[in-house]
Design an enzyme around this catalytic site. Sequence first.
Site, short mmCIF file in Angstrom:
data_model
loop_
_atom_site.label_atom_id
_atom_site.label_comp_id
_atom_site.label_asym_id
_atom_site.label_seq_id
_atom_site.Cartn_x
_atom_site.Cartn_y
_atom_site.Cartn_z
N ASN A 180 0.82 -1.21 0.00
CA ASN A 180 0.00 0.00 0.00
C ASN A 180 0.86 1.26 0.00
OD1 ASN A 180 -2.81 -0.58 -0.01
ND2 ASN A 180 -2.57 -1.55 2.00
N ASP A 206 -10.54 -7.14 -1.92
CA ASP A 206 -11.85 -6.47 -1.96
C ASP A 206 -12.91 -7.42 -2.53
OD1 ASP A 206 -10.65 -4.08 -0.99
OD2 ASP A 206 -9.90 -3.70 -3.01
N HIS A 214 -7.89 0.58 -4.65
CA HIS A 214 -7.88 -0.16 -3.38
C HIS A 214 -7.67 0.78 -2.19
CE1 HIS A 214 -7.35 -3.24 -0.40
NE2 HIS A 214 -6.16 -2.73 -0.08
P1 NAD Z 1 4.79 -6.63 7.68
O1 NAD Z 1 5.52 -5.50 8.31
O2 NAD Z 1 4.34 -7.73 8.54
O3 NAD Z 1 5.71 -7.27 6.56
C1 NAD Z 1 6.38 -6.48 5.65
C2 NAD Z 1 7.65 -7.18 5.31
O4 NAD Z 1 8.31 -6.38 4.34
C3 NAD Z 1 8.61 -7.34 6.52
O5 NAD Z 1 9.03 -8.67 6.64
C4 NAD Z 1 9.75 -6.40 6.17
O6 NAD Z 1 11.00 -6.87 6.64
C5 NAD Z 1 9.66 -6.42 4.65
N1 NAD Z 1 10.34 -5.30 4.05
C6 NAD Z 1 10.37 -4.02 4.44
N2 NAD Z 1 11.16 -3.31 3.63
C7 NAD Z 1 11.61 -4.18 2.69
C8 NAD Z 1 12.45 -4.05 1.56
N3 NAD Z 1 13.00 -2.89 1.24
N4 NAD Z 1 12.69 -5.15 0.81
C9 NAD Z 1 12.14 -6.35 1.14
N5 NAD Z 1 11.34 -6.52 2.19
C10 NAD Z 1 11.08 -5.45 2.95
O7 NAD Z 1 3.59 -6.01 6.83
P2 NAD Z 1 2.32 -6.77 6.21
O8 NAD Z 1 1.22 -6.79 7.19
O9 NAD Z 1 2.79 -8.05 5.59
O10 NAD Z 1 1.89 -5.73 5.06
C11 NAD Z 1 2.72 -5.49 3.95
C12 NAD Z 1 2.11 -4.48 2.99
O11 NAD Z 1 0.91 -4.99 2.42
C13 NAD Z 1 1.73 -3.15 3.64
O12 NAD Z 1 2.05 -2.11 2.74
C14 NAD Z 1 0.23 -3.27 3.79
O13 NAD Z 1 -0.41 -2.03 3.87
C15 NAD Z 1 -0.10 -3.98 2.51
N6 NAD Z 1 -1.42 -4.62 2.43
C16 NAD Z 1 -2.06 -4.60 1.23
C17 NAD Z 1 -3.29 -5.20 1.08
C18 NAD Z 1 -3.99 -5.19 -0.26
O14 NAD Z 1 -5.17 -5.53 -0.33
N7 NAD Z 1 -3.34 -4.86 -1.35
C19 NAD Z 1 -3.90 -5.86 2.17
C20 NAD Z 1 -3.22 -5.88 3.39
C21 NAD Z 1 -1.97 -5.24 3.51
C1 LMR Z 2 -6.66 -3.89 3.56
O1 LMR Z 2 -7.52 -3.59 2.72
O2 LMR Z 2 -6.90 -4.61 4.54
C2 LMR Z 2 -5.26 -3.39 3.37
O3 LMR Z 2 -5.19 -2.49 2.32
C3 LMR Z 2 -4.60 -2.94 4.62
C4 LMR Z 2 -5.10 -1.60 5.11
O4 LMR Z 2 -4.25 -0.82 5.57
O5 LMR Z 2 -6.30 -1.34 5.05
#
Ligand code: NAD
Ligand code: LMR
Length: 329
Positions: A135, A166, A193
Amino acid sequence: MLKQVTKQLALQGVRTFSVGQQNNYKVTVCGAAGGIGQPLSLLLKQNPLVTDLALYDIVHTPGVAADLSHIDTKSKTAGFIGADQLGDSLKGSDVVVIPAGVPRKPGMTRDDLFNDISNSIAKNCPKALVAIITNPVNTCVPIAAEILKKAGVYDPKRLFGVSTLDVVRARAFIGHALGVDPQTVQIPVIGGHSGVTILPVLSQSQPLFKGNQDTIEKLTVRIQEAGTEVVKAKAGAGSATLSMAYAGARFAGSLLKGLNGEKNVIECSYVQSTVTEATFFSTPLVLGKNGVQENLGLPKLNDYEKKLLEAAIPELKKNIQKGIDFANA
Ligand code: NAD
Ligand code: LMR
């Protein structure tokens, strides 16, 4: 003899692979040690189309890879740690899934979050299908596009923002509300999103979500705000991880099915688009050997959904411009 061995292996639950099927794709997960990355990698380890699973992160990947490598599926699992090993993790990848980043805390907007590894993709696997989970998806995808453009390898058919969660949520909520199996629910969720850019097209759900306007608006807002529902429930411990891993594995699985020549593989995803005024927009896509095979365009919208679309477009355009400006700063 070979037949007998194959039959024996099948009886033991060992899967064998027929000659002629490709079945040998390399998938790299960037951010593989994270809250999403670990369960996503676990699910990908079980995908029979994956032969090489490369796990990249700045921490913990040797352990995650060692752990996953004991699972009795055919893919080889390797861990790559730190920027020095990023290139090797990506070399020759067919699909790159990126959940690297920082999860949202209560009070933060998705705009606080960003991460990018596009340059290394450009060098090491320019033809890969790239699925960005990080995100803010609405902004990160245009940023990646700009960087890949500068590197001379941008192909809009191969770059995806993952908005599958979604759709997964809409299916879950509608299925439970109607008392039907969520797996049988079909619903396009279009736009982007985040918040108002998420546009569940309830008028096109199958089975039809019947309800008065108030119920429809409540469900629409619930789908738009479902991420916040999880952020609040986790109370500072992060955002959605398990449902996202499920959604990410489903989307990556669909990319692989498309690569493997399967027909009628359709997913909504946030891609470069001419469907609306927003230059990136999620609509249902047919996936194929080169990524987006066909953009199926806007589903039929009722008057309420047309209003939602009007609200989504200016926000999306702002998010997209922010990404373009960031990448070109
Ligand atoms: P998290 O902190 O648990 O995991 C993130 C990982 O990324 C960690 O292991 C960290 O070490 C790694 N990281 C950080 N910088 C890095 C780099 N430069 N290179 C490689 N790895 C790196 O976070 P999470 O809960 O897994 O969420 C990750 C991302 O996904 C966030 O941006 C979150 O907002 C997003 N997300 C998106 C959706 C979606 O629907 N698209 C849904 C949920 C979360
Ligand atoms: C979600 O939809 O759950 C993710 O994009 C994480 C967030 O920050 O809402």
